[in-house]
Design a protein around this motif. Sequence first.
Motif, PDB file in Angstrom:
ATOM      1  N   TYR A   1       0.823  -1.215   0.000  1.00  0.00           N
ATOM      2  CA  TYR A   1       0.000   0.000   0.000  1.00  0.00           C
ATOM      3  C   TYR A   1       0.858   1.267   0.000  1.00  0.00           C
ATOM      4  O   TYR A   1       1.853   1.353   0.718  1.00  0.00           O
ATOM      5  CB  TYR A   1      -0.919   0.016   1.227  1.00  0.00           C
ATOM      6  N   LYS A   2       0.437   2.258  -0.797  1.00  0.00           N
ATOM      7  CA  LYS A   2       1.122   3.550  -0.807  1.00  0.00           C
ATOM      8  C   LYS A   2       0.823   4.331   0.466  1.00  0.00           C
ATOM      9  O   LYS A   2       1.677   5.062   0.971  1.00  0.00           O
ATOM     10  CB  LYS A   2       0.673   4.367  -2.024  1.00  0.00           C
ATOM     11  N   GLN A   3      -0.414   4.200   0.956  1.00  0.00           N
ATOM     12  CA  GLN A   3      -0.813   4.888   2.184  1.00  0.00           C
ATOM     13  C   GLN A   3      -1.387   3.879   3.175  1.00  0.00           C
ATOM     14  O   GLN A   3      -2.606   3.739   3.297  1.00  0.00           O
ATOM     15  CB  GLN A   3      -1.842   5.982   1.871  1.00  0.00           C
TER      16      GLN A   3
ATOM     17  N   PHE B   1      -2.838   1.998   6.332  1.00  0.00           N
ATOM     18  CA  PHE B   1      -3.786   2.411   7.369  1.00  0.00           C
ATOM     19  C   PHE B   1      -3.845   1.270   8.380  1.00  0.00           C
ATOM     20  O   PHE B   1      -4.345   0.186   8.090  1.00  0.00           O
ATOM     21  CB  PHE B   1      -5.149   2.652   6.710  1.00  0.00           C
TER      22      PHE B   1
ATOM     23  N   ILE C   1       5.235   6.140   8.216  1.00  0.00           N
ATOM     24  CA  ILE C   1       3.861   6.063   8.725  1.00  0.00           C
ATOM     25  C   ILE C   1       3.756   6.887  10.006  1.00  0.00           C
ATOM     26  O   ILE C   1       4.541   6.719  10.932  1.00  0.00           O
ATOM     27  CB  ILE C   1       3.460   4.596   8.984  1.00  0.00           C
ATOM     28  N   TRP C   2       2.774   7.792  10.033  1.00  0.00           N
ATOM     29  CA  TRP C   2       2.567   8.677  11.177  1.00  0.00           C
ATOM     30  C   TRP C   2       1.785   7.912  12.238  1.00  0.00           C
ATOM     31  O   TRP C   2       0.743   7.316  11.963  1.00  0.00           O
ATOM     32  CB  TRP C   2       1.776   9.905  10.716  1.00  0.00           C
TER      33      TRP C   2
ATOM     34  N   ASP D   1      -4.863  11.897   7.064  1.00  0.00           N
ATOM     35  CA  ASP D   1      -5.142  11.462   5.689  1.00  0.00           C
ATOM     36  C   ASP D   1      -3.958  10.794   4.977  1.00  0.00           C
ATOM     37  O   ASP D   1      -4.100  10.340   3.854  1.00  0.00           O
ATOM     38  CB  ASP D   1      -5.643  12.646   4.848  1.00  0.00           C
ATOM     39  N   GLY D   2      -2.802  10.691   5.611  1.00  0.00           N
ATOM     40  CA  GLY D   2      -1.650  10.050   4.956  1.00  0.00           C
ATOM     41  C   GLY D   2      -1.429   8.640   5.480  1.00  0.00           C
ATOM     42  O   GLY D   2      -2.324   8.034   6.065  1.00  0.00           O
ATOM     43  N   PRO D   3      -0.214   8.091   5.282  1.00  0.00           N
ATOM     44  CA  PRO D   3       0.126   6.797   5.890  1.00  0.00           C
ATOM     45  C   PRO D   3      -0.031   6.891   7.406  1.00  0.00           C
ATOM     46  O   PRO D   3       0.576   7.755   8.035  1.00  0.00           O
ATOM     47  CB  PRO D   3       1.590   6.598   5.481  1.00  0.00           C
TER      48      PRO D   3
ATOM     49  N   ARG E   1      -9.521  10.863   4.753  1.00  0.00           N
ATOM     50  CA  ARG E   1      -8.865  10.203   3.621  1.00  0.00           C
ATOM     51  C   ARG E   1      -9.733  10.269   2.363  1.00  0.00           C
ATOM     52  O   ARG E   1      -9.225  10.277   1.245  1.00  0.00           O
ATOM     53  CB  ARG E   1      -8.533   8.760   3.989  1.00  0.00           C
TER      54      ARG E   1
END
Length: 247
Positions: free
Chosen positions: A94-96, A98, A171-172, A190-192, A244
């Motif tokens: 996955y690019k982002q 979750f 990843i945050w 809304d990001g990783p 997201r």
Amino acid sequence: MAQQEWLYGIHALSAVVAKEPERLIEVLVLKGRDDERLNELVNQIRRFGVSVQFCHRKVLDDKVSGEQHQGIVARAKPAKMLTESDLDEILQKYKQPFLLILDGITDPHNLGACLRSADAAGVHAVVAPKDKSAALTPTVRKVACGAAESIPFIQVTNLARTLQEIQSKGIWVIGTAGETDKSLYDCKLDGPLAVVMGAEGKGMRRLTKERCDELVKLPMAGSVSSLNVSVATGICLYEAVRQRQTH
């Protein structure tokens, strides 16, 4: 690891039939129960050549210690336990990413409800420590209504180290804590992203909390001081979903 386990509930067993029918050894069904969903599930199970026996309620109740089995219980091979290496494979897809991280959730009903919310919100994996946390028991699978079979549940040896590795991949990590002043709704999700939820009452362990990039809390307007962890998890995940979808 146990050589077999007893699974129960229409949703949980439907998910096993759809994903891993080879795990089923034998199935016990409540004699005389006329339920369309149950009958359809039994027909699916029979197509895989699994033995189906019709039994009195006490036989089923005894197998699952009186839990609500919805008229169907199955003896099954245990599912494969997923570990850190499986998490690495998932993150590469996955690019982002979750993720939902559960620190010290010991109640199987809470874990099952968290898995159900995570699956519904589109979370890519749920991560928890191997020790002092609920495992994927039959009760968890029943409460999760099939989510335990569809969402990867990763059990790690050292959660703080895993969080560090997650962060190294960009990843945050957002943790929930009552002592912070920052609201969930003031946070960028809304990001990783990895959302960390702690045990009810105790919250996250100190090392877990220290590893978080940011701590947030849910605004509480009433007289209660906190929410059930599975309810809070659903709120946090769906705020991330909302953000997201708008970016």
